[in-house]
Design a protein around this motif. Structure first.
Motif, PDB file in Angstrom:
ATOM      1  N   LEU A  64       5.667  -2.198   8.097  1.00  0.00           N
ATOM      2  CA  LEU A  64       4.868  -3.417   8.061  1.00  0.00           C
ATOM      3  C   LEU A  64       4.576  -3.833   9.490  1.00  0.00           C
ATOM      4  O   LEU A  64       5.162  -3.288  10.438  1.00  0.00           O
ATOM      5  N   HIS A 112       3.707   0.784   2.931  1.00  0.00           N
ATOM      6  CA  HIS A 112       3.766  -0.299   3.910  1.00  0.00           C
ATOM      7  C   HIS A 112       3.302  -1.601   3.285  1.00  0.00           C
ATOM      8  O   HIS A 112       2.389  -1.621   2.462  1.00  0.00           O
ATOM      9  N   ALA A 120       0.851  -1.190   0.000  1.00  0.00           N
ATOM     10  CA  ALA A 120       0.000   0.000   0.000  1.00  0.00           C
ATOM     11  C   ALA A 120       0.886   1.239   0.000  1.00  0.00           C
ATOM     12  O   ALA A 120       2.024   1.203   0.486  1.00  0.00           O
ATOM     13  N   THR A 145       1.365  -4.771   3.274  1.00  0.00           N
ATOM     14  CA  THR A 145       0.150  -5.240   3.935  1.00  0.00           C
ATOM     15  C   THR A 145       0.024  -6.755   3.916  1.00  0.00           C
ATOM     16  O   THR A 145      -0.740  -7.325   4.701  1.00  0.00           O
ATOM     17  N   GLU A 146       0.753  -7.400   3.011  1.00  0.00           N
ATOM     18  CA  GLU A 146       0.602  -8.850   2.896  1.00  0.00           C
ATOM     19  C   GLU A 146       1.854  -9.480   2.309  1.00  0.00           C
ATOM     20  O   GLU A 146       2.480  -8.928   1.399  1.00  0.00           O
TER      21      GLU A 146
END
Length: 307
Positions: A273, A234, A228, A236-237
């Motif tokens: 993160l 950051h 994102a 996110t996954e």
């Protein structure tokens, strides 16, 4: 005399609630740039209008805020989470206990006999007063999350070679496949919300504004990384299909994503993160190995619903 009341829903009141959150965070020394628990502005407070919530008024001003939300976890447990913030100038007067009492009574009224229900609450390690209040009222730690930052001047290690092909996801029709992979990767982990059609739609809608990288093993989706870009870059996954783990795919995806973020954002931008600090996967070791530094620890608490 402090009083709990409904939020009036005005622009001024939303701003006052946001100011309480900021004052509490600054007093506790919390990370003001957190992406896991960002400080709400007036607009974010307004977005909570549909939830059960109360503000605390004292001396003619808003000094506290408490609200509830809930979800169903994979094992069928319903979690009713309450969140509260109190202005530092009004601590030590029993107001926090009053807010907690209201939240628990309201959660009890919302609970049903159809599912097992537990109370949930959050506190950062930087919030000793909130932590002590929860522990004193029977809450126990259930999950530890850490937020990490990669300093802008940290050198990245070289990207390892892997048999998987890593490339950006450019076809929006692939976002559904990403959701399926993420759901599979998290299956069976504790404190994970169950996937729903609504959650799938939210994921796909949000994916359109993000950068996704996918690792392909032939026609098989072996892993993915989601990045994102707001309010700060950051991750996110980062998920790898169970059948393709321990092949270096996760590390390769991570470094590709970080390289992409640095190309897209200004040179002085940190990357963020968050991850589970107690999970058996020990993902934090991967993040620390490429230069991420722990900035704050967040604890998720649980308490059985009182009879």
């Amino acid at each position: 005399m402090p009083a709990l009341r409904r939020c009036r829903g005005t622009v001024d009141e939303y701003a006052a609630v946001a100011a309480v959150h900021r004052a509490a965070a600054e007093r506790d020394g919390r990370d003001l740039h957190s992406v896991l628990e960002p400080l709400p502005d007036a607009e974010a407070v307004a977005a909570l209008a549909g939830l059960d919530q109360r503000v605390v008024e004292a001396d003619g001003r808003v000094v506290g805020h408490v609200f509830l939300t809930s979800w169903l976890e994979e094992d069928g447990t319903r979690v009713i989470l309450h969140r509260g913030r109190l202005h530092p100038a009004y601590r030590g007067r029993g107001i926090g206990t009053t807010m907690l009492g209201w939240a628990e009574r309201r959660a009890h009224a919302l609970a049903t006999t159809a599912t097992t229900t537990v109370l949930g609450a959050n506190a950062a390690r930087a919030e000793p007063a909130a932590t002590a209040l929860l522990l004193d009222h029977g809450y126990a730690p259930a999950l530890r999350l850490g937020e990490y930052r990669l300093p802008a001047d940290a050198a990245l290690p070289g990207t390892p070679s892997t048999e998987a092909e890593i490339r950006p996801v450019t076809d929006p029709t692939d976002h559904g496949r990403l959701w399926d992979l993420v759901e599979l990767a998290y299956h069976g982990r504790p404190a994970i919300p169950v996937g729903t059609p609504a959650a799938r739609r939210r994921f796909i809608d949000r994916a359109a504004s993000m950068t996704w990288l996918a690792a392909w093993q032939g026609s098989e989706l072996a892993g993915c990384a989601g990045l994102a870009h707001a309010p700060t870059p950051h991750l996110t996954e980062l998920s790898v299909h169970p059948a393709f783990r321990r092949r270096g795919i996760g590390r390769a995806l991570l470094l590709h994503a970080l390289t992409h973020a640095r190309r897209r954002h200004p040179a002085n931008t940190d990357i963020r993160l968050w991850t589970n600090l107690a999970g058996p996967q020990r993902a934090y070791e991967l993040y620390e190995s490429v230069g991420f530094q722990l900035t704050e620890e967040f604890v998720r608490y649980r308490k059985p619903m009182p009879a």
